[in-house]
Scaffold this active site. Structure first.
Site, mmCIF file in Angstrom:
data_model
loop_
_atom_site.group_PDB
_atom_site.id
_atom_site.type_symbol
_atom_site.label_atom_id
_atom_site.label_comp_id
_atom_site.label_asym_id
_atom_site.label_seq_id
_atom_site.Cartn_x
_atom_site.Cartn_y
_atom_site.Cartn_z
ATOM 1 N N ARG A 23 -2.372 -1.845 -3.467
ATOM 2 C CA ARG A 23 -3.761 -1.229 -3.364
ATOM 3 C C ARG A 23 -3.759 -0.097 -4.242
ATOM 4 N NH1 ARG A 23 -5.115 2.646 1.324
ATOM 5 N NH2 ARG A 23 -7.373 3.067 0.687
ATOM 6 N N GLU A 38 -8.220 -5.477 5.152
ATOM 7 C CA GLU A 38 -8.151 -5.134 3.613
ATOM 8 C C GLU A 38 -6.846 -5.864 2.969
ATOM 9 O OE1 GLU A 38 -8.883 -1.152 5.023
ATOM 10 O OE2 GLU A 38 -9.566 -0.691 3.186
ATOM 11 N N ARG A 50 -11.705 15.427 8.005
ATOM 12 C CA ARG A 50 -12.478 15.658 6.566
ATOM 13 C C ARG A 50 -13.941 16.113 6.849
ATOM 14 N NH1 ARG A 50 -10.963 10.422 3.207
ATOM 15 N NH2 ARG A 50 -9.209 10.196 4.532
ATOM 16 N N HIS A 109 -12.938 2.656 -0.156
ATOM 17 C CA HIS A 109 -12.965 1.539 0.823
ATOM 18 C C HIS A 109 -13.538 0.314 0.318
ATOM 19 C CE1 HIS A 109 -13.003 5.040 4.028
ATOM 20 N NE2 HIS A 109 -12.118 4.284 3.882
ATOM 21 N N ASN A 135 0.800 -1.111 0.022
ATOM 22 C CA ASN A 135 0.048 0.222 -0.058
ATOM 23 C C ASN A 135 0.934 1.289 -0.006
ATOM 24 O OD1 ASN A 135 -1.777 2.098 0.485
ATOM 25 N ND2 ASN A 135 -2.814 1.210 2.369
#
Ligand code: ADP
Length: 398
Positions: free
Chosen positions: A91, A385, A241, A180, A7
């Site tokens: 990823r 993940e 965010r 996601h 990743n």
């Protein structure tokens, strides 16, 4: 098979080496400050200590070189040589409309990922650098790209179109993509498995609540709507965010504060969310919980606002699917923050379901929080993940 899951960020690279037979993590680690002074690799073999070593990493190729060195090291390594790494799973954040599933990486795929750079200028170029670094150092090892957006490519037009002039979709591909996806796919599949049912028979709402957070409606196994949009800024209030805001706020505040629209977007990404709402206390929910316990009103408001927004999305997705059978919580907050789960579930009681406080006190484990005959099953399903990427890699390479 041993699968190296990568990743790659602009100055960091996270990795895990996973055995596909046992699905165990043989080793994992993180390269930080790549291309910046003070770069370091932190490596941890299974059952061993985490060790950080300062090493110069001028670029990502250097970082991948150190990862291979650590994995094959006689002391802290877990394999004898590069030959024991059978595949690499990457990823990739944005696959645009080009990718609705994972793919084996070849030159054509690299080009197609490049063409999506525009849509994720901070992430995709970094992901590509990771691919190229691995290609250079492990030219004969097959690689697979697993996209954050792919699972959501099943969304119908009515869910992915924005109420903007249609030409922006045609010219610039401005639409909802969602992120996601790997997690929403993994968690919804696992939730069905735990319940002993087929995912194809269920209406599932997955709440992935981490630093970044999104909710997805998984209708009979397909993502039909999700809260993140063109970028991961839309939807829930997150750590830093803003999530959904009136778009007119951007130019309104930019004018008042004499800053640019780009500056304002940066504020929406990095200084907003519960960090901004709490008056700067923290983006971490543990800090906010302590502040709220000390009666800090801004922290209390931040947590209330957060829970309310998640509940609103759950409500709208129940309507979108004309029903809901399962609500699954996952990621850092979803798996561990019992107070937040309770606050969100308080809005759901009218659906004929409620959570058992004793079960809700459990952290980080698979658990069904609702009662067996409740109309809607509420559960916690820890996400993974990296394992999902490793499984996809094996599926495609085999
Ligand atoms: P990321 O999106 O960066 O992967 P995570 O999924 O790790 O983020 O989520 C980070 C959030 O999860 C933080 O706000 C943190 O407070 C919360 N969290 C993580 N672990 C715990 C824990 N053991 N107890 C309570 N909250 C936790």
């Amino acid at each position: 098979m041993n699968v190296l899951v990568i990743n790659c960020g602009s100055s960091s690279l996270k990795y895990q080496l996973i055995s596909s037979e046992t699905e165990k993590v043989l080793a994992k680690g993180l390269c930080e400050r790549i291309g910046i002074d003070g770069s370091a690799i932190t490596h941890q073999p299974e059952g061993g200590e985490k060790v950080t070593t300062q090493v110069p990493m001028p670029d990502h190729t250097a970082a991948v070189k150190y990862v291979i060195e650590k994995l094959t090291d006689p002391e802290v390594g877990v394999v004898k040589s590069l030959d024991e790494i059978d595949a690499v799973g990457h990823r990739i954040v944005h696959g645009g409309e080009k990718f609705n599933t994972s793919v084996v990486i070849n030159d054509e795929v690299i080009k197609a990922i490049e063409e999506c750079n525009d849509l994720a200028p901070l992430h995709n170029p970094a992901n590509l650098i990771g691919i190229n670094a691995c290609k250079k150092l492990m030219p004969n090892v097959p690689m697979v790209a697993v996209f954050d957006t792919a699972f959501h490519q099943t969304m119908p037009k009515k869910a992915f179109l924005y109420g903007l002039p249609y030409e922006y979709y045609e010219k610039y591909k401005v639409r909802r993509y969602g992120f996601h996806g790997t997690s929403h796919d993994f968690v919804s599949a696992r939730a069905a498995e735990i319940l002993g049912k087929k995912r194809e028979d269920l209406k599932i709402i997955v709440c992935h609540l981490g630093n970044g957070a999104s909710v997805t409606a998984v209708d009979h196994g397909r993502s039909i709507d999700t809260s993140m949009g063109l970028t991961p800024l839309e939807g829930l209030i997150m750590g830093t965010r803003s999530g959904d805001i009136d778009p007119a706020i951007i130019s309104f505040i930019a004018d008042k504060e004499n800053i640019s629209a780009d500056d304002m977007i940066n504020i929406c990404n990095k200084k907003s969310g519960v960090l901004g709402l709490s008056g700067g206390i923290s983006s971490d929910f543990r800090d906010l919980a302590s502040a709220a316990e000390s009666n800090d009103q801004k922290a209390i408001d931040a947590l209330d606002t957060y829970a309310y927004r998640v509940a609103k999305y759950i409500g709208s997705y129940a309507m979108a699917m004309k029903g809901v059978d399962v609500i699954a919580f996952t990621a850092g907050i979803g798996e561990n923050n019992c107070q937040m789960r309770a606050a969100i579930c308080d809005y759901v009681t009218w659906l004929g379901t409620s959570i058992d406080p004793e079960k809700n006190a459990i952290r980080g484990e698979e658990v069904i929080l609702s009662k067996p005959d409740d109309k809607v099953a509420i559960m916690v399903v820890p996400t993974n993940e990296e394992l999902a990427i490793a499984r996809e890699t094996v599926r495609l390479v085999k």
